[in-house]
Design a protein around this motif. Structure first.
Motif, short mmCIF file in Angstrom:
data_model
loop_
_atom_site.label_atom_id
_atom_site.label_comp_id
_atom_site.label_asym_id
_atom_site.label_seq_id
_atom_site.Cartn_x
_atom_site.Cartn_y
_atom_site.Cartn_z
N ALA A 1 0.77 -1.21 0.12
CA ALA A 1 -0.09 0.01 -0.15
C ALA A 1 0.96 1.19 0.08
CB ALA A 1 -1.05 0.06 1.13
N LEU A 2 1.99 1.21 0.70
CA LEU A 2 3.01 2.50 0.88
C LEU A 2 3.38 2.62 -0.56
CD1 LEU A 2 4.72 1.94 4.26
CD2 LEU A 2 2.81 3.72 3.70
N ALA A 3 3.62 1.57 -1.27
CA ALA A 3 4.43 1.55 -2.49
C ALA A 3 3.44 2.11 -3.62
CB ALA A 3 4.89 0.10 -3.07
N MET A 4 2.25 1.72 -3.71
CA MET A 4 1.40 2.30 -4.41
C MET A 4 0.92 4.00 -3.94
SD MET A 4 0.58 -0.02 -6.44
CE MET A 4 2.04 -0.49 -6.34
N ILE A 5 1.16 4.20 -2.76
CA ILE A 5 0.97 5.62 -2.56
C ILE A 5 1.94 6.59 -2.87
CG2 ILE A 5 0.88 7.05 -0.44
CD1 ILE A 5 -0.58 5.09 1.25
N ARG A 6 3.28 5.93 -2.79
CA ARG A 6 4.54 6.52 -3.30
C ARG A 6 4.63 6.66 -4.78
NH1 ARG A 6 7.72 10.65 -2.15
NH2 ARG A 6 9.79 10.49 -3.31
N ASN A 7 4.08 5.76 -5.33
CA ASN A 7 4.20 5.64 -6.94
C ASN A 7 2.83 6.92 -7.28
OD1 ASN A 7 5.94 3.94 -7.26
ND2 ASN A 7 4.47 2.18 -7.46
N ASN A 8 2.04 6.90 -6.53
CA ASN A 8 0.83 8.07 -6.90
C ASN A 8 1.49 9.39 -6.56
OD1 ASN A 8 -1.19 6.47 -7.80
ND2 ASN A 8 -1.94 5.99 -5.78
N GLN A 9 2.39 9.78 -5.49
CA GLN A 9 2.86 10.88 -5.46
C GLN A 9 3.86 11.16 -6.40
OE1 GLN A 9 4.70 10.01 -1.52
NE2 GLN A 9 2.91 10.69 -0.43
N LEU A 10 4.55 10.27 -7.05
CA LEU A 10 5.49 10.62 -7.86
C LEU A 10 4.96 10.72 -9.27
CD1 LEU A 10 8.14 7.75 -7.25
CD2 LEU A 10 8.52 10.16 -6.63
N SER A 11 3.88 10.26 -9.50
CA SER A 11 2.98 10.45 -10.82
C SER A 11 2.44 12.10 -10.65
CB SER A 11 2.27 9.63 -11.01
OG SER A 11 2.36 8.28 -11.10
N ILE A 12 2.12 12.36 -9.47
CA ILE A 12 1.39 13.60 -9.46
C ILE A 12 2.57 14.83 -9.42
CG2 ILE A 12 0.23 15.13 -7.65
CD1 ILE A 12 -1.31 12.99 -6.63
N SER A 13 3.65 14.45 -8.98
CA SER A 13 4.77 15.36 -8.94
C SER A 13 5.12 15.55 -10.34
CB SER A 13 6.01 14.91 -8.02
OG SER A 13 5.84 14.78 -6.90
#
Length: 353
Positions: free
Chosen positions: A97-109
Motif C-alpha cells: 500500500a505504501l508503494a502504491m501511495i508513493r508511486n501516486n505521489q511521484l506521478s502527481i509530482s
C-alpha cells in the motif's frame, strides 16, 4: 534413533528452520525498502521496512524474549505462530500500500512539473544564452529585486531569468512577471529540488548554453555571475560552484550552522572525492549540454546531490569566490528540525545508487 528421540529432536529442528525463515524474510523486507528508497526516494517505505525487519530479526535471533512474554500472557505456541504469519502477511500488504501511495505521489509530482513546463514558451533562442533558474517559495518581497539585478548580457551571452514559483501562497509569480522574468508555477509545492528540475527543463528547451541557479531571497549577488560562468565558457569546467569561504560570508549564519556546513563539506569530499569548500551554496553554474547526465531525485536537499552526481558523471568541477549576503526579506525556508539528517540521507543515497 528411536521414535521418541526423533520426536524430541523435531521441535528443535522446526524452531531452527523457523528462525532462519524469519531472518531471511527480515533481510528481504529491508532490501525491498532500501530499493524503494534508492529508486523512488520513499522515506516512509524505508522506515516501515526497517521497523518490520528489526521485529522479525528479534523474533528469529532472540526468540526467548517472545517466549517469556508468551509465558507471562499464557499464549500457546500455535497461536503465536498463527499470529506471526498473519502479521507478516499484514506487513507485506502495508508495504504494498505504501508503494502504491508513493508511486501516486511521484506521478502527481511529475504531472505538476510537466504542466508547469508546458505553460512556458519552449522555443530556443538563436543567440548564446545563460539561463538563470530561480526557485521561489513565498518570496514576493525579494524576487523582483533579484531578477532586476541581473544584467541583460554577460560575456557575450543573453541572460534569461527563469523563476519557478513552487506553490507560493503570496504574489511571488506576479512580482517575478513584473520584472520580465520567464515565470511558471507549481500548483503543488515540490521542494527546491523539484523546482530546480522544472527550471532546468525550461532552460534546456530555450537552448541555454549555461544554466545558473540562484536563490530568490537576495543572498546571491548578480555581480558574481560573470565569474561563475567564465570557467565554463573558457572550457575549463562543466560545473562551477560559488564558495563563500573563498569569497565573503555576510549571511549572518550562526556558529552552529557554519560548523555544520564545514562538516558536511568534509563528508561530501570524503565519500565522493570532490574538493569543494562550500557544499550547501545554491549559487552555481552548469554546462547546459550535461544536465541530462545528472540523476536528480531529491525534493528538498538538492545541493549535495548535484555535487555528487557531477562527480559521478565526470563533470569538471571548479569553485570561484562569491559573496553571500543576508536575506533581503522574509525568513529562511530551510527546516529547523531534521536538516542535518536530511543532508546525511541525501549524501549516502546519492553515493550508493
Amino acid at each position: 534413533m528411536t521414535p521418541s528421540s526423533l520426536a524430541i529432536g523435531l521441535p528443535g529442528l522446526s524452531n531452527t528452520v523457523l528462525q532462519l525463515f524469519l531472518v531471511a524474510v527480515a533481510v528481504l523486507v529491508f532490501a525491498w525498502g532500501f530499493e524503494r528508497y534508492r529508486t523512488n526516494f520513499s522515506r516512509t517505505e524505508l522506515a516501515v521496512a526497517t521497523a518490520i525487519s528489526l521485529g522479525l530479526l528479534t523474533v528469529g535471533v532472540l526468540p526467548g524474549i517472545f517466549g517469556a512474554i508468551g509465558g507471562v500472557l499464557n499464549v500457546e505456541r500455535r497461536s503465536l505462530v498463527v499470529s506471526l504469519l498473519a502479521n507478516v502477511a499484514f506487513a507485506f500488504l502495508l508495504l504494498y500500500a505504501l508503494a502504491m501511495i508513493r508511486n501516486n505521489q511521484l506521478s502527481i509530482s511529475e504531472l505538476t512539473r510537466q504542466l508547469a513546463i508546458r505553460n512556458v514558451d519552449g522555443r530556443a533562442h538563436d543567440e548564446p544564452t545563460v539561463g538563470v533558474v530561480i526557485p521561489a517559495y513565498n518570496e514576493a518581497e525579494s524576487v523582483r529585486g533579484v531578477v532586476e539585478s541581473l544584467p541583460g548580457r554577460v560575456l557575450g551571452h543573453r541572460v534569461e531569468a527563469i523563476v519557478v514559483s513552487d506553490g507560493s501562497k503570496d504574489d511571488t509569480r506576479a512580482a517575478a512577471a513584473d520584472a520580465d522574468a520567464i515565470v511558471t508555477e507549481h500548483p503543488i509545492n515540490q521542494g527546491q529540488g523539484g523546482a530546480l528540475k522544472t527550471g532546468f527543463a525550461i532552460a534546456q528547451q530555450h537552448g541555454a548554453d549555461v544554466v545558473v541557479t540562484m536563490d530568490a531571497d537576495g543572498q546571491h549577488r548578480a555581480a558574481d555571475l560573470e565569474s561563475l560562468i567564465e570557467p565554463i565558457l573558457e572550457d575549463r569546467a562543466d560545473y562551477v560552484l560559488g564558495s563563500r569561504y573563498l569569497g565573503e560570508d555576510d549571511s549572518g549564519n550562526s556558529p552552529t550552522r557554519r560548523f555544520g556546513i564545514r562538516a558536511f563539506t568534509w563528508f561530501i569530499n570524503l565519500v565522493s572525492k570532490a574538493d569543494v569548500t562550500d557544499c550547501t551554496n545554491g549559487y552555481r553554474a552548469i554546462r547546459g549540454s550535461r544536465l541530462d547526465e545528472l540523476t536528480l531525485t531529491e525534493e528538498r536537499f538538492s545541493a549535495p546531490e548535484l555535487i555528487i552526481e557531477a562527480r559521478k558523471n565526470g563533470l569538471r568541477i571548479e569553485e570561484v569566490p562569491v559573496t553571500i549576503r543576508s536575506r533581503d526579506a522574509g525568513e529562511t525556508k530551510k527546516p529547523k528540525l531534521g536538516y542535518a539528517l536530511g543532508l546525511t540521507r541525501t549524501i549516502l543515497v546519492t553515493v550508493v545508487r
